[in-house]
Write an enzyme that holds these catalytic residues in place. Structure first.
Site, mmCIF file in Angstrom:
data_model
loop_
_atom_site.group_PDB
_atom_site.id
_atom_site.type_symbol
_atom_site.label_atom_id
_atom_site.label_comp_id
_atom_site.label_asym_id
_atom_site.label_seq_id
_atom_site.Cartn_x
_atom_site.Cartn_y
_atom_site.Cartn_z
ATOM 1 N N GLY A 172 0.797 -1.220 0.000
ATOM 2 C CA GLY A 172 0.000 0.000 0.000
ATOM 3 C C GLY A 172 0.829 1.269 0.000
ATOM 4 C CB SER B 189 14.194 -4.579 2.774
ATOM 5 O OG SER B 189 15.329 -3.756 2.964
ATOM 6 N N GLY C 74 7.746 1.744 10.511
ATOM 7 C CA GLY C 74 7.291 0.621 9.697
ATOM 8 C C GLY C 74 6.437 -0.370 10.455
ATOM 9 C CD GLU D 255 10.742 -6.561 7.457
ATOM 10 O OE1 GLU D 255 11.726 -7.257 7.177
ATOM 11 O OE2 GLU D 255 10.759 -5.316 7.430
#
Length: 771
Positions: free
Chosen positions: A495, A532, A722, A725
């Site tokens: 997204g 990442s 973030g 993960e």
């Protein structure tokens, strides 16, 4: 224009220059600031394209004269090629190019080998490749290639590779690089000072990424210009690595990624498939599409490395940790790929306050596919062991598992000595997840009946702050007041398009529908790093905001001249320029921009580095309730609560999506996902989606997400961090701890399959299991 300064550093490798860039005088949005676009649950901008089938993926590219590539792979885990004859394949109908060690240029690959070699080191190693007018013709041609192999001894497990008389995967031996050792304090003294010591061994499996879209792409040469439509998390990394391999300057290689069907870390580097497609295209003089099939995807395109971990924890009676010691062996596969490292040691060093810590991490070669980053690489494996050990320690001390963690809380990143930018992030996660789950009033386990229930808890930390690499954004405003945001980053299915567009819309005072985001093309946008480490929003978001601030300043200067007022009296709201904030004195933004057409307002923004005096981290915790069937070994997850500090939530819908996806993947790691290798033959037995089990919707429990949603104002100007993960990291140990709570037997080898549960129950019935 972004300002910068140069930092010169001298070391053993010579002089290094670091460009320290600035976002300008850009204060972060405050925690209570009223935001009209950021923080609201907008649907994905690309949603209609995806559900209607109009979204373009790497395998959807169709060019005039396009050929299709296929790769011949080794059937042996280790062998020497003594004869290779491709002449019949070259003469086969529809074949335009054949590539092998006989005609490929000498291109180094991985950290140890070549693109094609006379020695193969895993089942699936590349032997030759063919480009033909159809996939069927390419497959037929592969069968015409004649190869003679001399099989060689091999190893497929960590234990076998470390045996004194083990066959060598490489001439240098089976240790992949130097062991990584970290130490602070005196760990052995810390263990001697402890009132209680936990000393156990844990094993985690080799897990396969199995993104829906396989690796691969389409390569096309136009003179000396190479264009590669690729499925990648890093268009600029692929450009750099492919350019180096084929001998081109970077400006003659263009990498494009429109949409992507997942990567989970495996697509953050260039792979052999990218270079082979490029070389086949050059040989044939036509475009070549080379997409891995599912078997090849699972053999050669990366995996989460299996680990063996010995964990020792020492603590006083009050729960204070005195020592953490971890000895870690992990399988690197047959080659080291580069990319984001699998830092299994990291969470041992940082998650809990402890003065005496030692970790030793040793990578081992085995004759199997190479390991590569896999969604929170290393931290998933480390937490799987550490968080079980913490649960064992809590039970030995008779302290509640959450309370034990609170007693060892750290507000400082201990390896660096820097305070966290949001030191209360993990504490808030503890508070919110335990409240959402009802931890204090949780049901107690029952020792009777064949279906037994238990609860478990686990915590985590992770990076996720971005800012380690630069990121840039350009913004252009058209004559009608619409805006194009251009960046070189990529949306890997998380997204990103929507989140970055919301940042621009918020700062510019525009409706989201007036924003278009262009990304995923090295030929169009400025540099962006690999997507990442849960870093894309936190890295590119501030660059977009900085550009938007500059563009807004320009717009208001133009509007001030038009309206004959000072620019400081102007603002933009919902696509209108307001004087003194008065809606009655508003003019449409398009009226302003039309006055200067065809001139275009443009702005640039960059991401400044993270603060030098603080550490940016994300945190989280999960509670889970399970039911274990002692007759079948089945583990059913009844409910799960989760809370994560990811800074300011830009889009709640996107965050919820990442949380659910990460937890679901964590359930797979905990209960079912495991690459199975026949150790006698070296063959992967489940390199497919029929025998390699992944969770389905039937395996997903009700998930209560209790977000922290506190802007991290010291992390960056948007306050966002973030989330991609973190939700995966604590899931497996939380489930394992709940299983122990249910049946009173500790299972320290993942996944907790039915077979392992039944074996543990049988062993406990015979008095052989430890609890």
């Amino acid at each position: 224009m972004p300002a910068f300064r140069i930092k010169r550093q001298e070391g053993d490798d010579g002089v290094a220059l670091q460009l320290i860039e600035s976002e300008g005088d850009l204060p972060p949005w405050g925690p209570n600031e009223a935001l009209s676009v950021v923080g609201h649950p907008y649907p994905r901008l690309e949603g209609r394209e995806k559900v209607s089938g109009r979204a373009i993926y790497a395998s959807d590219i169709r060019l005039p004269g396009q050929l299709y590539g296929k790769v011949l792979r080794s059937p042996y885990p280790r062998a020497r090629i003594t004869r290779l004859d491709v002449s019949r394949a070259e003469a086969a109908p529809g074949v335009h190019a054949v590539l092998s060690m006989l005609n490929a240029p000498p291109i180094g690959w991985y950290q140890e080998g070549q693109l094609f070699e006379s020695t193969v080191r895993l089942v699936g190693d590349e032997v030759a490749a063919v480009a033909a007018e159809s996939e069927e013709q390419a497959e037929d041609a592969l069968r015409l290639i004649e190869v003679a192999y001399e099989p060689l001894p091999f190893v497929t497990t960590i234990a076998a590779a470390l045996a004194p008389d083990a066959p060598k995967v490489h001439e240098s031996g089976n240790i992949a690089g130097e062991p990584v050792i970290y130490e602070r304090g005196d760990p052995e003294a810390g263990l001697r000072q402890a009132d209680v010591v936990i000393d156990e061994r844990y094993e985690t499996p080799c897990a396969l990424h199995n993104a829906l879209e396989a690796h691969g792409g389409t390569a096309f040469w136009d003179g000396d210009q190479l264009t590669l439509w690729d499925s990648t998390q890093a268009v600029f990394v692929v450009r750099e690595e492919v350019a180096r391999a084929v001998g081109l300057p970077e400006h003659r290689v263009r990498v494009i990624k429109h949409h992507m069907g997942g990567g989970f870390g495996a697509k953050q580097i260039a792979w052999k498939v990218d270079v082979i497609a490029s070389l086949l295209s050059k040989l044939a003089g036509r475009p070549v599409q080379l997409i891995l099939d599912r078997e090849a995807e699972n053999l050669v395109s990366g995996n989460r490395n299996p680990t063996r971990q010995r964990v020792r924890l020492g603590a006083r009676r009050d729960g204070t940790l005195t020592a953490i010691v971890a000895e870690i062996a992990q399988a690197a596969g047959a080659y080291r790929t580069g990319g984001e490292a699998s830092d299994v040691s990291g969470t041992y060093q940082s998650l809990y306050r402890c003065p005496n810590v030692r970790t030793e991490q040793t990578a081992v070669y085995i004759n199997a596919g190479p390991a590569v980053a896999f969604r929170a690489p290393g931290f998933v494996e480390g937490a799987a062991a550490l968080e079980q050990a913490m649960d064992e320690l809590a039970r030995a001390l008779e302290i509640d598992p959450v309370e034990l963690r609170r007693r060892n809380y750290s507000e400082v990143d201990q390896p660096s000595g820097k305070p966290y930018t949001l030191p209360e992030g993990l504490r808030l996660s503890y508070d919110r997840v335990t409240e959402a789950f009802g931890w204090q009033d949780r049901p107690r386990p029952s020792s009777s009946g064949t279906k037994r229930r238990g609860t478990g808890f686990a915590a985590h930390d992770w990076v996720g702050g971005g800012g380690h690499d630069p990121g840039y954004a350009w913004i252009e405003m058209n004559a009608d007041g619409t805006v194009e945001v251009i960046t070189g980053t990529q949306d890997i299915g998380t997204g990103t398009r929507t989140g970055l567009a919301q940042i621009a819309a918020e700062e510019l005072g525009l409706p989201l529908e007036q924003i278009t985001l262009r990304l995923g093309d090295t030929g169009v946008g400025p540099y962006s790093p690999v997507s990442s480490g849960s870093a894309t929003q936190a890295t590119i978001g501030p660059a977009v905001r900085a550009a938007a601030v500059d563009l807004k300043r320009q717009v208001l200067d133009v509007a001030a001249a038009l309206l004959e007022v000072s620019a400081v009296r102007l603002s933009i709201e919902d696509g209108k320029v307001l004087v003194d904030g008065d809606p009655e004195r508003a003019v449409a933004l398009s009226e302003v921009t039309e006055k200067i057409a065809p001139h275009m307002l443009q702005a640039r923004g960059c991401r400044a580095p993270n603060p030098e005096d603080k550490a940016v981290r994300t945190f989280g915790a999960q509670c889970v309730e399970v039911e274990v069937d002692t007759e079948t070994g089945t583990i059913d997850i009844l409910r799960l609560a989760t809370s994560h500090d990811c800074g300011r939530i830009v889009n709640p819908t996107m965050v919820d999506s990442q949380v659910i996806g990460g937890i679901t993947q964590g359930i797979g790691f905990a209960l079912m996902e495991e690459r199975v290798v026949d150790d006698r033959l070296g063959i992967v037995l489940n390199a497919n989606l029929e025998d390699y089990y992944v969770p389905t919707v039937a395996d997903a429990p009700p998930i209560a997400h209790a977000p922290v949603d506190v802007p991290d104002l010291a992390a960056n100007s948007t306050g966002a961090k973030g989330i991609g993960e973190p939700p995966l990291i604590p899931t497996a140990p939380a489930i394992a701890n709940a299983v122990y709570d249910a049946i009173g037997i500790r299972i320290r080898e993942y996944p907790l399959s039915r077979q392992r549960v039944l074996a543990a129950l049988a062993a406990a019935g015979q008095g052989e299991a430890r609890s």
